[in-house]
Design a protein around this motif. Structure first.
Motif, PDB file in Angstrom:
ATOM      1  N   TYR A 127       0.842  -1.201   0.000  1.00  0.00           N
ATOM      2  CA  TYR A 127       0.000   0.000   0.000  1.00  0.00           C
ATOM      3  C   TYR A 127       0.877   1.250   0.000  1.00  0.00           C
ATOM      4  CZ  TYR A 127      -3.453   3.393   1.798  1.00  0.00           C
ATOM      5  OH  TYR A 127      -4.263   4.482   1.982  1.00  0.00           O
ATOM      6  N   GLY A 128       1.866   1.294   0.899  1.00  0.00           N
ATOM      7  CA  GLY A 128       2.735   2.464   0.981  1.00  0.00           C
ATOM      8  C   GLY A 128       3.578   2.677  -0.251  1.00  0.00           C
ATOM      9  N   ALA A 129       3.934   1.592  -0.933  1.00  0.00           N
ATOM     10  CA  ALA A 129       4.779   1.691  -2.129  1.00  0.00           C
ATOM     11  C   ALA A 129       3.971   1.848  -3.409  1.00  0.00           C
ATOM     12  CB  ALA A 129       5.666   0.455  -2.234  1.00  0.00           C
ATOM     13  N   GLY A 130       2.640   1.774  -3.329  1.00  0.00           N
ATOM     14  CA  GLY A 130       1.824   1.840  -4.550  1.00  0.00           C
ATOM     15  C   GLY A 130       1.973   0.602  -5.403  1.00  0.00           C
ATOM     16  N   ARG A 131       1.887  -0.588  -4.768  1.00  0.00           N
ATOM     17  CA  ARG A 131       2.084  -1.839  -5.493  1.00  0.00           C
ATOM     18  C   ARG A 131       0.944  -2.838  -5.244  1.00  0.00           C
ATOM     19  NH1 ARG A 131       7.557  -4.444  -4.097  1.00  0.00           N
ATOM     20  NH2 ARG A 131       6.827  -5.852  -5.741  1.00  0.00           N
ATOM     21  N   LEU A 132      -0.231  -2.347  -4.946  1.00  0.00           N
ATOM     22  CA  LEU A 132      -1.355  -3.255  -4.714  1.00  0.00           C
ATOM     23  C   LEU A 132      -1.890  -3.854  -6.010  1.00  0.00           C
ATOM     24  CD1 LEU A 132      -3.356  -1.321  -1.974  1.00  0.00           C
ATOM     25  CD2 LEU A 132      -1.951  -3.366  -1.667  1.00  0.00           C
ATOM     26  N   ALA A 133      -1.820  -3.109  -7.103  1.00  0.00           N
ATOM     27  CA  ALA A 133      -2.356  -3.614  -8.377  1.00  0.00           C
ATOM     28  C   ALA A 133      -1.611  -4.851  -8.854  1.00  0.00           C
ATOM     29  CB  ALA A 133      -2.297  -2.519  -9.446  1.00  0.00           C
ATOM     30  N   GLU A 134      -0.389  -5.050  -8.396  1.00  0.00           N
ATOM     31  CA  GLU A 134       0.356  -6.251  -8.773  1.00  0.00           C
ATOM     32  C   GLU A 134      -0.343  -7.519  -8.297  1.00  0.00           C
ATOM     33  OE1 GLU A 134       4.348  -6.027  -7.380  1.00  0.00           O
ATOM     34  OE2 GLU A 134       4.713  -4.050  -8.258  1.00  0.00           O
ATOM     35  N   PRO A 145       6.249 -13.743  -0.507  1.00  0.00           N
ATOM     36  CA  PRO A 145       6.741 -12.448  -0.012  1.00  0.00           C
ATOM     37  C   PRO A 145       8.186 -12.189  -0.413  1.00  0.00           C
ATOM     38  CG  PRO A 145       6.652 -14.053   1.762  1.00  0.00           C
ATOM     39  CD  PRO A 145       5.987 -14.693   0.577  1.00  0.00           C
ATOM     40  N   GLU A 146       8.470 -10.941  -0.745  1.00  0.00           N
ATOM     41  CA  GLU A 146       9.834 -10.515  -1.009  1.00  0.00           C
ATOM     42  C   GLU A 146      10.555 -10.294   0.320  1.00  0.00           C
ATOM     43  OE1 GLU A 146       9.329  -6.947  -3.196  1.00  0.00           O
ATOM     44  OE2 GLU A 146       8.353  -7.916  -4.903  1.00  0.00           O
ATOM     45  N   PRO A 147      11.883 -10.265   0.321  1.00  0.00           N
ATOM     46  CA  PRO A 147      12.604  -9.959   1.560  1.00  0.00           C
ATOM     47  C   PRO A 147      12.185  -8.600   2.131  1.00  0.00           C
ATOM     48  CG  PRO A 147      14.110 -10.821  -0.094  1.00  0.00           C
ATOM     49  CD  PRO A 147      12.800 -10.576  -0.791  1.00  0.00           C
ATOM     50  N   TRP A 148      12.147  -8.532   3.446  1.00  0.00           N
ATOM     51  CA  TRP A 148      11.794  -7.283   4.130  1.00  0.00           C
ATOM     52  C   TRP A 148      12.971  -6.329   4.116  1.00  0.00           C
ATOM     53  CZ3 TRP A 148       6.989  -6.002   5.560  1.00  0.00           C
ATOM     54  CH2 TRP A 148       6.810  -4.869   6.357  1.00  0.00           C
ATOM     55  N   ARG A 149      12.676  -5.027   3.957  1.00  0.00           N
ATOM     56  CA  ARG A 149      13.705  -3.987   3.940  1.00  0.00           C
ATOM     57  C   ARG A 149      13.395  -2.950   5.013  1.00  0.00           C
ATOM     58  NH1 ARG A 149      13.365  -0.671  -0.582  1.00  0.00           N
ATOM     59  NH2 ARG A 149      15.576  -0.169  -0.357  1.00  0.00           N
ATOM     60  N   PRO A 150      14.387  -2.231   5.545  1.00  0.00           N
ATOM     61  CA  PRO A 150      14.090  -1.161   6.505  1.00  0.00           C
ATOM     62  C   PRO A 150      13.099  -0.134   5.971  1.00  0.00           C
ATOM     63  CG  PRO A 150      16.422  -1.674   6.576  1.00  0.00           C
ATOM     64  CD  PRO A 150      15.843  -2.482   5.440  1.00  0.00           C
ATOM     65  N   ALA A 151      13.152   0.168   4.665  1.00  0.00           N
ATOM     66  CA  ALA A 151      12.191   1.128   4.104  1.00  0.00           C
ATOM     67  C   ALA A 151      10.762   0.628   4.237  1.00  0.00           C
ATOM     68  CB  ALA A 151      12.519   1.417   2.643  1.00  0.00           C
ATOM     69  N   ASP A 152      10.566  -0.698   4.263  1.00  0.00           N
ATOM     70  CA  ASP A 152       9.223  -1.246   4.460  1.00  0.00           C
ATOM     71  C   ASP A 152       8.696  -0.907   5.849  1.00  0.00           C
ATOM     72  OD1 ASP A 152       9.387  -2.426   1.930  1.00  0.00           O
ATOM     73  OD2 ASP A 152      10.220  -4.287   2.728  1.00  0.00           O
ATOM     74  N   THR A 153       9.603  -0.811   6.814  1.00  0.00           N
ATOM     75  CA  THR A 153       9.216  -0.362   8.154  1.00  0.00           C
ATOM     76  C   THR A 153       8.936   1.134   8.160  1.00  0.00           C
ATOM     77  OG1 THR A 153      10.429  -2.098   9.317  1.00  0.00           O
ATOM     78  CG2 THR A 153      10.027  -0.062  10.521  1.00  0.00           C
ATOM     79  N   LEU A 154       9.825   1.911   7.567  1.00  0.00           N
ATOM     80  CA  LEU A 154       9.693   3.364   7.622  1.00  0.00           C
ATOM     81  C   LEU A 154       8.458   3.856   6.881  1.00  0.00           C
ATOM     82  CD1 LEU A 154      13.459   4.319   7.178  1.00  0.00           C
ATOM     83  CD2 LEU A 154      12.117   4.301   9.293  1.00  0.00           C
ATOM     84  N   VAL A 185       3.369  -2.482  16.413  1.00  0.00           N
ATOM     85  CA  VAL A 185       2.695  -2.534  15.117  1.00  0.00           C
ATOM     86  C   VAL A 185       3.481  -3.493  14.234  1.00  0.00           C
ATOM     87  CG1 VAL A 185       2.019  -1.239  13.070  1.00  0.00           C
ATOM     88  CG2 VAL A 185       1.823  -0.187  15.326  1.00  0.00           C
ATOM     89  N   ALA A 186       2.793  -4.449  13.646  1.00  0.00           N
ATOM     90  CA  ALA A 186       3.471  -5.403  12.772  1.00  0.00           C
ATOM     91  C   ALA A 186       4.161  -4.651  11.643  1.00  0.00           C
ATOM     92  CB  ALA A 186       2.463  -6.406  12.201  1.00  0.00           C
ATOM     93  N   GLY A 187       5.465  -4.825  11.542  1.00  0.00           N
ATOM     94  CA  GLY A 187       6.252  -4.118  10.548  1.00  0.00           C
ATOM     95  C   GLY A 187       7.268  -3.179  11.148  1.00  0.00           C
ATOM     96  N   ALA A 188       7.253  -2.995  12.492  1.00  0.00           N
ATOM     97  CA  ALA A 188       8.158  -2.025  13.116  1.00  0.00           C
ATOM     98  C   ALA A 188       8.681  -2.567  14.453  1.00  0.00           C
ATOM     99  CB  ALA A 188       7.447  -0.696  13.333  1.00  0.00           C
TER     100      ALA A 188
END
Length: 776
Positions: free
Chosen positions: A86-93, A159-168, A292-295
């Motif tokens: 959602y944050g990255a604008g990749r839901l349509a994938e 799922p792709e590997p998690w990145r710190p930007a996914d948290t931020l 919060v899941a993700g942080a």
């Protein structure tokens, strides 16, 4: 023969279904034993209690962050996947063309780019924690056995590997949701195209004194903008539905002699819920509360020495600027110093089973061009709208603030951590074991050359530009007040004499008034009393409006009976009573009648809500809004309509009606809601109490004619901490700890949440322990 064939078909179907069931069951996490993982410096244990709350014990902070990332991934992996997409604008994938408008908005805002830009500005210890957390998530993905959670299987997604930007980017999404002012600016600009300044002053009781001048200058420009299309293209989640409560009392006003902190932040309901309870223990400290899941942070909670709670401040940190295109070159826009080129970047939205969508995103000196949310063929009126906001600045260090308050030992170190807070600005209450209580509203709040950010303003003149932010030492803050307590509920927190502008979007102060009443009445507050406060259903809105509404002459015996009930009502929005249902349905119909009559259906549709402050103005000083009939007659007609609707939906016996039968708290799963059979089978819902204005908040879906009293927003977390016994802190989340629909912890806290039956994680017995061993 046919019977034998059908029998074999049935048996085969049972086998396939059973095999599928057992395969999906393998997606439940391993909660005991030992797993060898990469990325740890020492062993970490994840001990879970009967409610699924983990105690993560580690040798240091980085390993604790790793363990929390592993636990989050075990219980909430698909929620995390959806959040970062959602944050990255990749839901349509994964969802196809229907998600393209949401992705367009996220790409235009550039939240993920802003999250990536935040990284270099964070302190090394926070960077290490984010790296460790990501390593923990990825360790689970790499070492898991069996199926992925059911949503991944349904979508055939890995799922792709998690990145710190996914948290931020989670922080950016919270900014977007809790900031929300820019959507309000667009809504007001949309109204201003047809509504005169005098009526705007009624629709918004705190209407700016310079409003008529602004409208005279800008209304013609607003009419040229594609505001209808822009509003419809924006996701409904942008912008807050205001409701959260917190309070703190000092030891002189508590039963234990130590301070007490209570908090119940309110957000949209979903399954899984927003919050995840956890305990993090290292040799230095134990940090407990809502994550919060993700942080890797405890966002609200306590450690061994301090406790804290948040409510959103509604501070105005977003401004919409109208930018003029250069008539000689539409790739440029006008500034106070002449023509300047747009900054541009190309974005490609990949769409499941469809060709990708290409778009060019433009930015001005103020920020991204909101108009680019719409397709390129939506019309170019010679002007565009650009958004300036604090959370798109690269030097956002809010993550460092969260890391810092988790590890604060006293008010000085807590306040120092708050200096890193960018946004969204929060009302924070604080207490510590030494007896200090405090309040502060930290965050970056702009200082404007002129104006108040209430409506879109010219960007080409420089007249409304930002000049900086309110200095940290000048932000609202205090310690140890004579009254012995602080509280907030999204209400106005500064006097009119405060030298800086913070907001005009304060909530009506019903909840904070009630909190203050109850705190004043209890000179020795206990955790039990705070729980009762969080459960309080007294409606000050009804106390204010009912005397004006019940003066009407009833149209028939049904209306007379309803008025008799309402006049004897104790004003509590309790689930077993008919009066809350009658009052809410009546107010809903009256507000609709008045707004549609005055504004017209097209204009009123997006404004209509209960609007108690506006209804009060209409019934007392602006009765001309009732049109060619007196307000009392409009009220009587609205009551008649409301009662007819209630008889249709709940039967003829008025005394058998109940608020709880209509007021259902619903927790939709974003994927399962799309699958008819699963939607019904896995539905998460329960009858609820409270109303829009009560401390136990229960806002309704007023514009949903099919389900007008459904609750889709509220207290997903409640927590009460007595600093005399931090380990005995009481808390509850909803609907459960797990995001896996097959888990026993997916919705097991639903009934306990409704009945205010709190958990005490520090006193619970662990039933299973998983050890993460560093791989050699």
């Amino acid at each position: 023969m046919i019977r034998k064939v059908l029998a074999w078909v049935f048996v085969a179907a049972v086998i396939v279904a059973g095999g599928g069931w057992f395969y999906l069951r393998s997606s439940l996490p391993q909660i005991d034993g030992t797993v060898s993982v990469k990325g740890l410096t020492a062993p970490v244990t994840i001990a879970r209690d009967a409610d699924g709350i983990p105690l993560i014990t580690a040798a240091n902070d980085d390993d604790a962050a790793f363990g929390l990332g592993y636990a989050h991934a075990q219980d909430r992996l698909f929620q995390m996947e959806l959040q970062r997409r959602y944050g990255a604008g990749r839901l349509a994938e994964i969802f196809g063309p229907e998600a393209v408008p949401i992705d367009r908005q996220m790409r235009v805002l550039g939240l993920y780019h802003a999250a990536e830009a935040e990284w270099p500005h964070l302190p090394p210890e926070v960077q290490r924690a984010l790296d460790a957390y990501a390593a923990g998530v990825n360790a689970f993905i790499a070492t898991r056995h069996g199926a992925l959670p059911p949503e991944f299987v349904l979508l055939r997604l890995t799922p792709e590997p998690w990145r710190p930007a996914d948290t931020l980017v989670w922080g950016k999404l919270m900014d977007l949701q809790l900031g929300g002012n820019y959507r309000g600016e667009l809504e007001r600009a949309r109204l201003a195209r047809t509504v005169n300044p005098e009526d705007m002053a009624v629709l918004y009781p705190d209407y700016p004194k310079d409003g008529p001048t602004i409208l005279a200058d800008l209304a013609p420009i607003y009419r040229r903008l594609p505001l209808d299309g822009l509003m419809h293209a924006m996701t409904a989640a942008v912008g807050p539905t205001m409701a959260s409560n917190n309070w703190v009392v000092d030891g002189a006003h508590s039963g234990s002699g130590k301070p007490l902190v209570a908090n119940d932040p309110h957000l949209g309901f979903n399954a899984p819920g927003f919050w995840y309870l956890a305990r993090l223990k290292t040799p230095q400290r134990e940090i407990v509360g809502a994550t919060v899941a993700g942080a890797p942070f405890v966002v609200i909670g306590h450690n061994d020495h301090v406790a804290w709670g948040f409510t959103t401040s509604t501070a105005d940190i977003e401004d919409v600027f109208v930018e003029k295109l250069d008539p000689a070159d539409p790739t440029h826009y006008l500034t106070p110093t002449g023509s300047a080129p747009f900054e541009t970047r190309r974005e490609t939205i990949r769409v499941k089973d469809k060709p990708p969508v290409e778009l060019t995103v433009r930015s001005t000196r103020h920020g991204p061009v909101l108009s680019d949310i719409l397709p390129a063929d939506a019309g170019r009126p010679g002007v565009v709208l650009a958004l300036q906001t604090t959370y798109l600045d690269a030097d956002d260090t809010t993550a460092a603030m969260l890391w810092g308050i988790d590890r604060a030992d006293d008010w000085k170190s807590f306040r120092t951590a708050l200096k890193s807070f960018v946004g969204p600005p929060q009302n924070i209450v604080y207490a510590d074991t030494s007896g200090t209580i405090g309040f502060m509203m930290p965050g970056h709040i702009p200082i404007r050359k002129s104006g108040n950010g209430w409506m879109p303003v010219p960007g080409w003149t420089g007249e409304y530009d930002w000049m900086g932010f309110i200095p940290f030492d000048d932000l609202p803050q205090a310690t140890n007040p004579a009254a012995g307590h602080f509280s907030s509920a999204n209400n106005k927190i500064v006097p009119d004499t405060y030298r800086y502008f913070i907001s005009r979007d304060w909530d009506v102060p019903y909840r904070d008034t009630r909190i203050t009443e109850m705190l004043a009445a209890d000179k020795s507050l206990s955790p039990d009393a705070s729980e009762k406060m969080q459960a309080d259903t007294l409606s000050l809105m009804a106390r204010q409006l009912l005397p004006l509404m019940t003066r009407v002459t009833p149209l028939d015996d049904n209306a007379r009976a309803a008025l008799d009930l309402l006049r004897r009502w104790d004003l509590r929005m309790d689930g077993d009573k008919p009066e809350p249902l009658i009052f809410t349905a009546w107010l809903r119909n009256f507000a609709r009648t008045v707004f549609y009559n005055r504004l017209g259906a097209a204009t009123a549709a997006d404004y209509w809500a209960l609007k108690p402050a506006v209804v009060l103005e209409i019934l007392t000083t602006h009765q001309d809004w009732c049109g060619d009939e007196p307000c009392d007659k409009r009220l009587a007609q609205a009551l008649d309509t409301a009662l007819a609707q209630l008889r249709r939906d709940y039967g003829a016996d008025m005394k058998a009606w109940s608020w709880g039968s209509a007021h259902i708290a619903e927790f939709p799963n974003p994927l399962i809601e799309r699958i008819p059979l699963l939607k019904d089978w896995l539905k998460v819902a329960i009858s609820s109490q409270g109303g829009q204005d009560t401390i136990n908040v229960g806002p309704i879906s007023v514009r949903d004619d099919a389900h007008p009293f459904v609750q889709r927003f509220g207290a997903g977390l409640r927590i009460v901490t007595d600093l005399a016994d931090p380990a005995g802190s009481r808390m509850i989340v909803v609907p459960g700890q797990s995001g896996n629909p097959l888990s026993p912890h997916y919705r097991d806290l639903l009934t306990r949440w409704r009945h205010f039956d709190y958990l005490v994680p520090g006193r619970a017995e662990d039933i299973a322990t998983l050890t993460l061993e560093p791989s050699r």
